[in-house]
Design an enzyme around this catalytic site. Structure first.
Site, short mmCIF file in Angstrom:
data_model
loop_
_atom_site.label_atom_id
_atom_site.label_comp_id
_atom_site.label_asym_id
_atom_site.label_seq_id
_atom_site.Cartn_x
_atom_site.Cartn_y
_atom_site.Cartn_z
CB THR A 147 -0.90 0.00 1.26
OG1 THR A 147 -1.61 -1.24 1.28
CG2 THR A 147 -1.89 1.15 1.25
N GLY A 186 3.18 -3.16 8.31
CA GLY A 186 3.46 -3.44 9.72
C GLY A 186 4.93 -3.77 9.93
CD GLU A 429 -3.91 -8.98 3.46
OE1 GLU A 429 -3.26 -8.58 4.44
OE2 GLU A 429 -3.44 -9.08 2.32
C1 LIG Z 1 -2.55 -17.78 7.71
C2 LIG Z 1 -3.30 -17.01 8.73
C3 LIG Z 1 -3.22 -15.59 8.44
C4 LIG Z 1 -3.98 -14.86 9.50
C5 LIG Z 1 -3.68 -13.44 9.48
C6 LIG Z 1 -2.23 -13.25 9.53
C7 LIG Z 1 -1.69 -12.17 9.34
C8 LIG Z 1 -2.43 -10.96 9.10
C9 LIG Z 1 -1.54 -10.15 8.36
C10 LIG Z 1 -1.72 -8.96 8.20
C11 LIG Z 1 -2.82 -8.17 8.71
C12 LIG Z 1 -2.32 -6.85 8.89
C13 LIG Z 1 -1.93 -6.17 7.87
C14 LIG Z 1 -2.55 -6.14 6.59
C15 LIG Z 1 -1.82 -6.11 5.47
C16 LIG Z 1 -2.37 -5.58 4.20
O1 LIG Z 1 -3.38 -4.94 4.17
S1 LIG Z 1 -1.45 -5.90 2.80
C17 LIG Z 1 -2.25 -5.03 1.51
C18 LIG Z 1 -3.54 -5.65 1.12
N1 LIG Z 1 -4.09 -4.97 -0.02
C19 LIG Z 1 -5.17 -5.35 -0.62
O2 LIG Z 1 -5.82 -6.30 -0.22
C20 LIG Z 1 -5.54 -4.60 -1.86
C21 LIG Z 1 -6.92 -4.88 -2.35
N2 LIG Z 1 -6.97 -4.82 -3.79
C22 LIG Z 1 -6.84 -5.91 -4.59
O3 LIG Z 1 -6.69 -7.02 -4.11
C23 LIG Z 1 -6.93 -5.72 -6.06
O4 LIG Z 1 -6.45 -4.54 -6.52
C24 LIG Z 1 -8.36 -5.88 -6.56
C25 LIG Z 1 -8.64 -7.37 -6.50
C26 LIG Z 1 -9.36 -5.13 -5.72
C27 LIG Z 1 -8.51 -5.39 -8.02
O5 LIG Z 1 -7.38 -5.75 -8.74
P1 LIG Z 1 -7.21 -5.39 -10.27
O6 LIG Z 1 -5.88 -5.78 -10.73
O7 LIG Z 1 -7.63 -3.99 -10.49
O8 LIG Z 1 -8.20 -6.39 -10.85
P2 LIG Z 1 -9.55 -6.21 -11.65
O9 LIG Z 1 -10.62 -5.65 -10.82
O10 LIG Z 1 -9.25 -5.50 -12.91
O11 LIG Z 1 -9.81 -7.73 -11.90
C28 LIG Z 1 -9.00 -8.49 -12.74
C29 LIG Z 1 -9.34 -9.95 -12.62
O12 LIG Z 1 -8.48 -10.52 -11.66
C30 LIG Z 1 -9.21 -11.24 -10.69
N3 LIG Z 1 -8.49 -11.19 -9.43
C31 LIG Z 1 -8.23 -10.11 -8.69
N4 LIG Z 1 -7.55 -10.48 -7.59
C32 LIG Z 1 -7.36 -11.80 -7.68
C33 LIG Z 1 -6.74 -12.77 -6.84
N5 LIG Z 1 -6.16 -12.42 -5.68
N6 LIG Z 1 -6.73 -14.04 -7.21
C34 LIG Z 1 -7.34 -14.42 -8.35
N7 LIG Z 1 -7.95 -13.55 -9.21
C35 LIG Z 1 -7.98 -12.27 -8.86
C36 LIG Z 1 -10.54 -10.53 -10.66
O13 LIG Z 1 -11.51 -11.35 -10.12
C37 LIG Z 1 -10.75 -10.22 -12.10
O14 LIG Z 1 -11.19 -11.38 -12.74
P3 LIG Z 1 -12.16 -11.25 -13.98
O15 LIG Z 1 -11.57 -10.28 -14.95
O16 LIG Z 1 -13.45 -10.77 -13.42
O17 LIG Z 1 -12.24 -12.65 -14.49
C1 LIG Z 2 -4.33 -1.65 10.47
C2 LIG Z 2 -3.88 -1.70 9.05
C3 LIG Z 2 -2.76 -2.44 8.72
C4 LIG Z 2 -2.31 -2.45 7.40
N1 LIG Z 2 -1.17 -3.15 7.09
C5 LIG Z 2 -0.70 -3.13 5.82
C6 LIG Z 2 0.50 -3.79 5.49
O1 LIG Z 2 1.13 -4.41 6.33
N2 LIG Z 2 0.96 -3.73 4.22
C7 LIG Z 2 0.29 -3.05 3.26
O2 LIG Z 2 0.75 -3.02 2.11
N3 LIG Z 2 -0.88 -2.41 3.54
C8 LIG Z 2 -1.38 -2.43 4.79
N4 LIG Z 2 -2.55 -1.79 5.09
C9 LIG Z 2 -3.23 -1.03 4.05
C10 LIG Z 2 -4.54 -1.65 3.61
O3 LIG Z 2 -4.33 -2.82 2.88
C11 LIG Z 2 -5.33 -0.63 2.79
O4 LIG Z 2 -5.64 0.45 3.64
C12 LIG Z 2 -6.59 -1.25 2.23
O5 LIG Z 2 -6.28 -2.17 1.21
C13 LIG Z 2 -7.58 -0.20 1.71
O6 LIG Z 2 -6.99 0.63 0.78
P1 LIG Z 2 -7.07 2.23 0.89
O7 LIG Z 2 -6.58 2.61 2.23
O8 LIG Z 2 -6.39 2.75 -0.30
O9 LIG Z 2 -8.61 2.59 0.83
P2 LIG Z 2 -9.36 3.28 -0.36
O10 LIG Z 2 -9.35 2.38 -1.53
O11 LIG Z 2 -8.86 4.65 -0.57
O12 LIG Z 2 -10.81 3.33 0.25
C14 LIG Z 2 -11.49 4.52 0.62
C15 LIG Z 2 -12.96 4.41 0.17
O13 LIG Z 2 -12.99 4.35 -1.25
C16 LIG Z 2 -13.82 3.27 -1.66
N5 LIG Z 2 -13.34 2.71 -2.93
C17 LIG Z 2 -12.06 2.56 -3.36
N6 LIG Z 2 -12.03 1.94 -4.55
C18 LIG Z 2 -13.30 1.69 -4.89
C19 LIG Z 2 -13.91 1.05 -6.00
N7 LIG Z 2 -13.21 0.54 -7.00
N8 LIG Z 2 -15.26 0.97 -6.02
C20 LIG Z 2 -15.98 1.46 -5.01
N9 LIG Z 2 -15.46 2.06 -3.92
C21 LIG Z 2 -14.13 2.17 -3.87
C22 LIG Z 2 -13.72 2.26 -0.53
O14 LIG Z 2 -14.86 1.41 -0.53
C23 LIG Z 2 -13.66 3.16 0.69
O15 LIG Z 2 -14.97 3.48 1.07
C24 LIG Z 2 -3.01 -1.75 6.40
C25 LIG Z 2 -4.16 -1.01 6.76
C26 LIG Z 2 -4.59 -0.98 8.06
C27 LIG Z 2 -5.80 -0.17 8.41
#
Ligand SMILES: CCCCC/C=C\C/C=C\C/C=C\C=C\C(=O)SCCNC(=O)CCNC(=O)[C@H](O)C(C)(C)COP(=O)(O)OP(=O)(O)OC[C@H]1O[C@@H](n2cnc3c(N)ncnc32)[C@H](O)[C@@H]1OP(=O)(O)O
Ligand SMILES: Cc1cc2nc3c(=O)[nH]c(=O)nc-3n(C[C@H](O)[C@H](O)[C@H](O)COP(=O)(O)OP(=O)(O)OC[C@H]3O[C@@H](n4cnc5c(N)ncnc54)[C@H](O)[C@@H]3O)c2cc1C
Length: 662
Positions: A147, A186, A429
């Site tokens: 992110t 993190g 996530e």
């Molecule tokens: C083992 C126990 C674990 C317990 C927990 C342990 C640890 C916890 C750890 C951490 C927690 C604390 C910290 C958190 C960390 C984070 O937050 S890390 C950052 C996380 N970030 C996200 O999750 C970002 C979210 N966004 C996305 O995933 C993608 O951008 C999104 C899927 C929303 C869109 O991607 P994009 O490339 O734009 O795709 P499209 O919308 O154009 O779709 C394209 C096609 O691809 C398919 N697809 C998308 N993602 C996946 C996937 N992961 N796998 C398979 N396919 C995927 C999608 O469905 C589309 O398919 P079609 O075109 O419809 O066929």
């Molecule tokens: C406690 C915590 C720990 C984290 N740890 C990590 C980490 O270790 N590593 C890491 O890489 N990231 C980490 N993150 C980041 C996290 O993965 C992102 O904050 C999360 O994926 C959401 O993305 P954003 O913040 O850009 O939200 P945004 O996408 O900006 O969301 C803001 C608003 O916009 C809306 N929105 C955005 N896109 C769309 C769309 N296409 N259609 C409709 N609505 C939309 C959402 O629904 C939401 O209401 C962490 C976040 C938190 C809060």
């Protein structure tokens, strides 16, 4: 003296009322008697380490002290894990004892939860051989840096750039704008020396999409940021205070070619880009963690429910009947309505997690044989279950907190912190709405396939059945309710699809039509999740090996979940299923009967989560129910109570009072 004799008498009475064997429930919940024994044995080993005990509650520490204490304990905990592994030749059993040690979130969470799994999942065998032993033994510490300030959800829009330089066979990492700075990872703030950096790959000026790279960002001896690295911590948040979330920017920072994790796509020495079989495999770690989060939701719901149910058994307030003593607040039906759904939901999430884990393992096995057919179903299901369970779990924790009245607002209840941590999972996530829209893409495709009479994947095959069964009368049974939720999902999927078609007929393109229909699409995904949660949890209860006594109670809990959500979403059911007003009235009565039936087992049920006092970390929820004693004991630990007169009296209060006399 036994634990029971020291217990609050209300809790002793509650435990005597229980109609099932609590140990049987514990063993069922955690898998087996052996699993329970091993887990408890490991928890004992952790709790025996004196250095892991906090001298004063963390809330009294500064932000910096809290982090430093977190790192201190995380390193000791790591030694306990290592010693266990050395002694038993296997990893410790699944457990939540980290919660007893690091009350908030460990600064190593991302190392263990995402850095190591990303190397394992995205690295070639050579890359795994190079980094995994070092990472698993903590010679290097890492995080997952994806992110950025400007982009989290839309990861194709990330701005961190990795430009390949074939002359030196290196990638050059750059963060050209403020919005391109990594923000959130993190452990990044002050803990890690390595990270997986997700960056846009450029070769000869051509973009090749986002890929994961390993970058060492701090010196292993001095821990100073390496030249070209700007790194720091992002500051206090709602929770996650000890997670040490950080920011990161690169300025012409070079890493060797071998540092791109190349299991999927590769960059050859001469700069040739070799595309992977599916670019979405790069997102694999996120799918794994989303599955894990469903399991975490079970834990947080259990933790909050244990605290609130035990407290409600001990707390007496007002009268149900004027002639009788003040009632235990747990006897108020409204209180049961607030709390029992949390107990039931924890079981539902646990079963959904086990079901998802199986799906995940199968798909990973298939992927290792280059078979990708079931990846879209896994992605769609993990997205919507993570989204719905995390939001619901957050609401349940908050409801439990509110159900404890004023004492639930005390930090020492551990409910405020638990809420801050649980609710974060709605965002991290994958943000909730964004993930639900991913599932909606899948549902729209499934719907189009259903219209063409094609075979659908198991998790959406009910859409075909619902198409055939739309005229069948409603049945007020658990199976009938599961079908009802499937009909709602069917109806919402159909309506969302038709709304998109309507806008397209009006001349909108698909993208605009999608956006205009997106509120409905999100609701369709939620309904799909609810249908899965209801079906999976009911099937799990029906096929469980529990004794008749326990089975009866588990069925009551599962029915409570089904009935609760039927009543909560009655409008949807009236719109999309054949339920009648009379059926709803029968179910409302049934719901009340279930609350009353579960009531005598409430304390036994939360005892069945087997969460030790150290894990609960709550003045309100301890096994012995010494609520008031603990509240006072904890209050006395306040630094303000370590002196009779605080200096502010002489500095401010006294002068103010003197001035007032003039
Ligand atoms: C083992 C126990 C674990 C317990 C927990 C342990 C640890 C916890 C750890 C951490 C927690 C604390 C910290 C958190 C960390 C984070 O937050 S890390 C950052 C996380 N970030 C996200 O999750 C970002 C979210 N966004 C996305 O995933 C993608 O951008 C999104 C899927 C929303 C869109 O991607 P994009 O490339 O734009 O795709 P499209 O919308 O154009 O779709 C394209 C096609 O691809 C398919 N697809 C998308 N993602 C996946 C996937 N992961 N796998 C398979 N396919 C995927 C999608 O469905 C589309 O398919 P079609 O075109 O419809 O066929
Ligand atoms: C406690 C915590 C720990 C984290 N740890 C990590 C980490 O270790 N590593 C890491 O890489 N990231 C980490 N993150 C980041 C996290 O993965 C992102 O904050 C999360 O994926 C959401 O993305 P954003 O913040 O850009 O939200 P945004 O996408 O900006 O969301 C803001 C608003 O916009 C809306 N929105 C955005 N896109 C769309 C769309 N296409 N259609 C409709 N609505 C939309 C959402 O629904 C939401 O209401 C962490 C976040 C938190 C809060």
């Amino acid at each position: 003296m036994s634990t029971e004799t020291k217990c609050n008498p209300d809790l002793v009475r509650e435990r005597a009322k229980c109609t099932f064997d609590v140990n049987e429930l514990i063993n069922l919940f955690y898998g087996s008697e052996k699993a329970t024994k091993e887990r408890r044995h490991f928890e004992d080993a952790v709790l025996a380490v004196k250095e892991l005990k906090d001298a004063i509650p963390e809330e009294y520490l500064s932000h910096k002290e809290r982090y430093e204490n977190g790192v201190r304990k995380a390193t000791i905990l790591r030694d306990v894990y290592r010693d266990y592994k050395a002694k038993h030749n296997r990893d410790p059993p699944p457990n939540q004892i980290t919660k007893a040690v690091i009350k908030d979130i460990s600064p190593f969470l991302l190392h263990n939860g995402m850095f190591v799994p990303t190397i394992a999942g995205q690295g070639t065998p050579e890359q795994q051989a190079e980094w995994l032993p070092k990472a698993e033994s903590m010679q290097i510490i890492g995080t997952y840096a994806q992110t950025e300030l400007g982009h989290g959800s839309f990861i194709r829009g990330l701005e961190t750039i990795a430009t390949y330089d074939p002359k030196t066979e290196e990638f050059v990492l750059n963060n050209p704008t403020l919005t391109s700075f990594k923000w959130w990872p993190g452990g990044l703030g002050s803990t890690v020396n390595h990270c997986v950096v997700v960056a846009q790959l450029y070769i000869n000026g051509k973009s090749h999409g986002i890929h994961p790279f390993i970058a060492q960002i701090r010196d292993l001896d001095t821990h100073k940021p390496l030249p070209g690295v700007k790194v720091g911590e992002i500051g206090p948040k709602m929770g996650f205070q000890t997670a040490n979330n950080g920011f990161l920017g690169f300025d012409n920072f070079r890493i060797p070619r071998k540092n791109m994790l190349m299991k999927n796509a590769q960059v050859l020495k001469d700069g040739t880009f070799v595309k992977g079989i599916n670019e979405k495999l790069t997102y694999g770690t996120m799918v794994m963690v989303r599955v894990g989060i469903v399991g975490d939701c079970s834990f947080y719901a259990a933790l909050a429910a244990t605290i609130a149910v035990r407290y409600s058994a001990v707390r007496h307030q007002s009268h149900i009947k004027a002639s009788e003593p003040e009632a235990q607040i747990l006897d108020y039906l409204t209180q049961q309505h607030k709390l029992f759904i949390a107990v039931a939901s924890s079981h539902v999430y646990r079963n959904a997690y086990l079901w998802m884990e199986k799906m995940y393992t199968n798909v990973m096995k298939e992927l290792s044989q280059d078979k990708q057919d079931n990846l879209p179903e896994l992605h769609a299901t993990a997205c919507c279950l993570k989204a719905v369970c995390s939001r619901d779990a957050g609401s349940l924790v908050e409801e439990c907190r509110l159900a404890c009245g004023g004492h639930g607002y005390m930090a020492s209840s551990n409910l405020p912190l638990t809420y801050g941590v649980t609710i974060a999972a709605v965002t991290y996530e994958g943000e909730r709405t964004v993930l639900l829209l991913q599932t909606a893409r899948y549902l729209m495709k499934a719907w189009m396939a259903a219209l063409k009479g094609k075979v659908l994947s198991p998790s959406v095959s009910y859409l075909l059945n619902s198409l055939k069964e739309s005229k069948k009368p409603w049945q007020n049974t658990p199976e009938g309710i599961v079908k009802g939720f499937q009909h709602v999902s069917f109806g919402k999927v159909k309506a969302a699809y038709e709304t998109i078609q309507k806008y397209m007929k009006q001349g909108k393109d698909y993208e605009d039509a999608w956006n205009l229909a997106s509120v409905q699409l999100v609701k369709a995904s939620e309904a799909h999740s609810r249908a899965i949660l209801c079906e999976v949890s009911w099937e799990a209860v029906c096929s469980s090996s529990a004794s008749p006594n326990l089975s009866r109670v588990l069925q009551q809990l599962a029915q409570l979940y089904l009935t609760y959500w039927t009543l909560e979403t009655s409008g949807d059911l009236l719109l999309y299923s054949n339920i009648t007003k009379d059926d709803l009235i029968i179910l409302r009565d049934k719901y009340e009967e279930l609350l009353v039936a579960i009531r005598p087992n409430a304390v036994g049920l939360v005892d069945g989560f087997d969460l030790r006092d150290e894990i609960l970390n709550s003045t309100l929820g301890s096994y012995d129910g010494r609520v008031y004693e603990r509240l006072m004991e904890e209050a006395l630990k306040s630094p303000l109570n370590q002196e009779t007169v605080n200096s502010s009296f002489h500095k401010y209060l006294k002068p103010m009072m003197e001035k007032a006399k003039l």
